[in-house]
Design a protein around this motif. Structure first.
Motif, PDB file in Angstrom:
ATOM      1  N   PHE A   1       0.817  -1.206   0.000  1.00 33.58           N
ATOM      2  CA  PHE A   1       0.000   0.000   0.000  1.00 33.58           C
ATOM      3  C   PHE A   1       0.857   1.265   0.000  1.00 33.58           C
ATOM      4  O   PHE A   1       0.482   2.281  -0.575  1.00 33.58           O
ATOM      5  N   ALA A   2       2.018   1.209   0.635  1.00 39.47           N
ATOM      6  CA  ALA A   2       2.947   2.344   0.562  1.00 39.47           C
ATOM      7  C   ALA A   2       3.436   2.526  -0.864  1.00 39.47           C
ATOM      8  O   ALA A   2       3.567   3.660  -1.348  1.00 39.47           O
ATOM      9  N   TRP A   3       3.695   1.420  -1.549  1.00 41.63           N
ATOM     10  CA  TRP A   3       4.106   1.494  -2.964  1.00 41.63           C
ATOM     11  C   TRP A   3       2.989   2.113  -3.799  1.00 41.63           C
ATOM     12  O   TRP A   3       3.251   2.965  -4.650  1.00 41.63           O
ATOM     13  N   LEU A   4       1.744   1.705  -3.535  1.00 40.06           N
ATOM     14  CA  LEU A   4       0.612   2.275  -4.279  1.00 40.06           C
ATOM     15  C   LEU A   4       0.471   3.768  -4.026  1.00 40.06           C
ATOM     16  O   LEU A   4       0.203   4.537  -4.951  1.00 40.06           O
ATOM     17  N   ARG A   5       0.652   4.202  -2.772  1.00 45.02           N
ATOM     18  CA  ARG A   5       0.569   5.636  -2.473  1.00 45.02           C
ATOM     19  C   ARG A   5       1.665   6.405  -3.204  1.00 45.02           C
ATOM     20  O   ARG A   5       1.419   7.493  -3.739  1.00 45.02           O
ATOM     21  N   THR A   6       2.844   5.838  -3.250  1.00 47.78           N
ATOM     22  CA  THR A   6       3.944   6.482  -3.971  1.00 47.78           C
ATOM     23  C   THR A   6       3.651   6.534  -5.451  1.00 47.78           C
ATOM     24  O   THR A   6       3.889   7.546  -6.121  1.00 47.78           O
ATOM     25  N   ARG A   7       3.110   5.460  -5.980  1.00 45.37           N
ATOM     26  CA  ARG A   7       2.764   5.393  -7.406  1.00 45.37           C
ATOM     27  C   ARG A   7       1.730   6.453  -7.756  1.00 45.37           C
ATOM     28  O   ARG A   7       1.830   7.148  -8.774  1.00 45.37           O
ATOM     29  N   LEU A   8       0.721   6.604  -6.913  1.00 43.77           N
ATOM     30  CA  LEU A   8      -0.309   7.616  -7.159  1.00 43.77           C
ATOM     31  C   LEU A   8       0.238   9.027  -6.965  1.00 43.77           C
ATOM     32  O   LEU A   8      -0.202   9.963  -7.644  1.00 43.77           O
ATOM     33  N   ALA A   9       1.197   9.197  -6.073  1.00 40.77           N
ATOM     34  CA  ALA A   9       1.833  10.503  -5.899  1.00 40.77           C
ATOM     35  C   ALA A   9       2.602  10.888  -7.160  1.00 40.77           C
ATOM     36  O   ALA A   9       2.623  12.066  -7.545  1.00 40.77           O
ATOM     37  N   VAL A  10       3.221   9.913  -7.809  1.00 40.53           N
ATOM     38  CA  VAL A  10       3.911  10.178  -9.075  1.00 40.53           C
ATOM     39  C   VAL A  10       2.903  10.648 -10.123  1.00 40.53           C
ATOM     40  O   VAL A  10       3.162  11.598 -10.867  1.00 40.53           O
ATOM     41  N   GLU A  11       1.740  10.002 -10.176  1.00 42.16           N
ATOM     42  CA  GLU A  11       0.693  10.414 -11.124  1.00 42.16           C
ATOM     43  C   GLU A  11       0.228  11.839 -10.832  1.00 42.16           C
ATOM     44  O   GLU A  11       0.084  12.651 -11.745  1.00 42.16           O
ATOM     45  N   ARG A  12      -0.013  12.144  -9.563  1.00 39.74           N
ATOM     46  CA  ARG A  12      -0.474  13.501  -9.206  1.00 39.74           C
ATOM     47  C   ARG A  12       0.565  14.551  -9.547  1.00 39.74           C
ATOM     48  O   ARG A  12       0.223  15.631 -10.040  1.00 39.74           O
ATOM     49  N   THR A  13       1.820  14.244  -9.303  1.00 42.18           N
ATOM     50  CA  THR A  13       2.879  15.203  -9.609  1.00 42.18           C
ATOM     51  C   THR A  13       2.976  15.450 -11.108  1.00 42.18           C
ATOM     52  O   THR A  13       3.110  16.591 -11.553  1.00 42.18           O
ATOM     53  N   THR A  14       2.885  14.390 -11.887  1.00 44.56           N
ATOM     54  CA  THR A  14       2.946  14.537 -13.344  1.00 44.56           C
ATOM     55  C   THR A  14       1.748  15.324 -13.853  1.00 44.56           C
ATOM     56  O   THR A  14       1.897  16.187 -14.733  1.00 44.56           O
ATOM     57  N   MET A  15       0.591  15.067 -13.310  1.00 47.28           N
ATOM     58  CA  MET A  15      -0.589  15.823 -13.739  1.00 47.28           C
ATOM     59  C   MET A  15      -0.467  17.298 -13.341  1.00 47.28           C
ATOM     60  O   MET A  15      -0.948  18.176 -14.061  1.00 47.28           O
ATOM     61  N   ALA A  16       0.190  17.588 -12.231  1.00 54.04           N
ATOM     62  CA  ALA A  16       0.423  18.986 -11.858  1.00 54.04           C
ATOM     63  C   ALA A  16       1.351  19.657 -12.863  1.00 54.04           C
ATOM     64  O   ALA A  16       1.141  20.816 -13.243  1.00 54.04           O
ATOM     65  N   TYR A  17       2.389  18.930 -13.297  1.00 56.51           N
ATOM     66  CA  TYR A  17       3.257  19.461 -14.352  1.00 56.51           C
ATOM     67  C   TYR A  17       2.454  19.752 -15.614  1.00 56.51           C
ATOM     68  O   TYR A  17       2.633  20.790 -16.262  1.00 56.51           O
ATOM     69  N   LEU A  18       1.571  18.832 -15.982  1.00 59.73           N
ATOM     70  CA  LEU A  18       0.795  19.009 -17.213  1.00 59.73           C
ATOM     71  C   LEU A  18      -0.209  20.154 -17.080  1.00 59.73           C
ATOM     72  O   LEU A  18      -0.462  20.868 -18.049  1.00 59.73           O
ATOM     73  N   ARG A  19      -0.777  20.339 -15.884  1.00 62.67           N
ATOM     74  CA  ARG A  19      -1.666  21.496 -15.682  1.00 62.67           C
ATOM     75  C   ARG A  19      -0.894  22.796 -15.839  1.00 62.67           C
ATOM     76  O   ARG A  19      -1.400  23.766 -16.411  1.00 62.67           O
ATOM     77  N   THR A  20       0.329  22.814 -15.363  1.00 60.26           N
ATOM     78  CA  THR A  20       1.170  23.994 -15.535  1.00 60.26           C
ATOM     79  C   THR A  20       1.465  24.229 -17.009  1.00 60.26           C
ATOM     80  O   THR A  20       1.433  25.368 -17.484  1.00 60.26           O
ATOM     81  N   ALA A  21       1.725  23.152 -17.749  1.00 61.28           N
ATOM     82  CA  ALA A  21       1.990  23.279 -19.184  1.00 61.28           C
ATOM     83  C   ALA A  21       0.757  23.821 -19.913  1.00 61.28           C
ATOM     84  O   ALA A  21       0.882  24.683 -20.791  1.00 61.28           O
ATOM     85  N   VAL A  22      -0.418  23.332 -19.554  1.00 62.17           N
ATOM     86  CA  VAL A  22      -1.652  23.831 -20.174  1.00 62.17           C
ATOM     87  C   VAL A  22      -1.818  25.320 -19.881  1.00 62.17           C
ATOM     88  O   VAL A  22      -2.174  26.105 -20.768  1.00 62.17           O
TER      89      VAL A  22
END
Length: 147
Positions: free
Chosen positions: A23-44
């Motif tokens: 579950f810690a791995w899953l939380r880290t995995r989802l944190a990577v997704e959220r961070t990438t989506m934040a980068y993409l929101r900034t790009a938009v």
């Protein structure tokens, strides 16, 4: 000199197979997704704001106010810079996302990740690809309208 195994999880951590580690791995995995989506929101935002500046300057072209400016193409250059930064941000976001996922899916993390041989892709790559294409189109549209 940097260590060649800087991202080798087996040399840095003892990975135990347990539900809390998964579950810690899953939380880290989802944190990577959220961070990438934040980068993409900034790009938009960068691409949209740059194109908005261009549209405003383009609508004002030929007016007495625009004709009297000392640097009449400054808005165009700013628009190109913002759009270019947005495109670069989306490309770097996808590359960083890929690097982090390789790290999380590789090494001894495979045991707790429970990832099969066919790794699943995420929609983040598609979003980053489409955003990069849109940004390049906007950049070319502004660039070709400059002259």
């Amino acid at each position: 000199m940097p260590d060649d195994n800087a991202f080798d999880s087996s040399s840095r951590f003892e990975v135990r197979t347990a539900s809390e580690n998964h579950f810690a791995w899953l939380r880290t995995r989802l944190a990577v997704e959220r961070t990438t989506m934040a980068y993409l929101r900034t790009a938009v935002s960068l691409i949209g704001f740059g194109f908005g500046i261009f549209q405003f300057a383009y609508q004002q072209q030929g007016t007495p106010v625009m004709d009297s400016l000392r640097f009449p193409y400054a808005a165009w250059y700013l628009a190109l810079a913002l759009i270019g930064c947005g495109v670069v941000t989306s490309v770097f976001a996808a590359l960083e996302h890929r690097s982090l996922l390789r790290y999380l899916w590789g090494g001894s993390f495979t045991v707790i990740a429970r990832v099969d041989r066919h790794r699943r892709t995420t929609p983040v790559y598609l979003v980053a690809f489409v955003l990069t294409l849109v940004g390049l189109f906007a950049f070319l549209a502004v660039l070709l309208r400059l002259g």
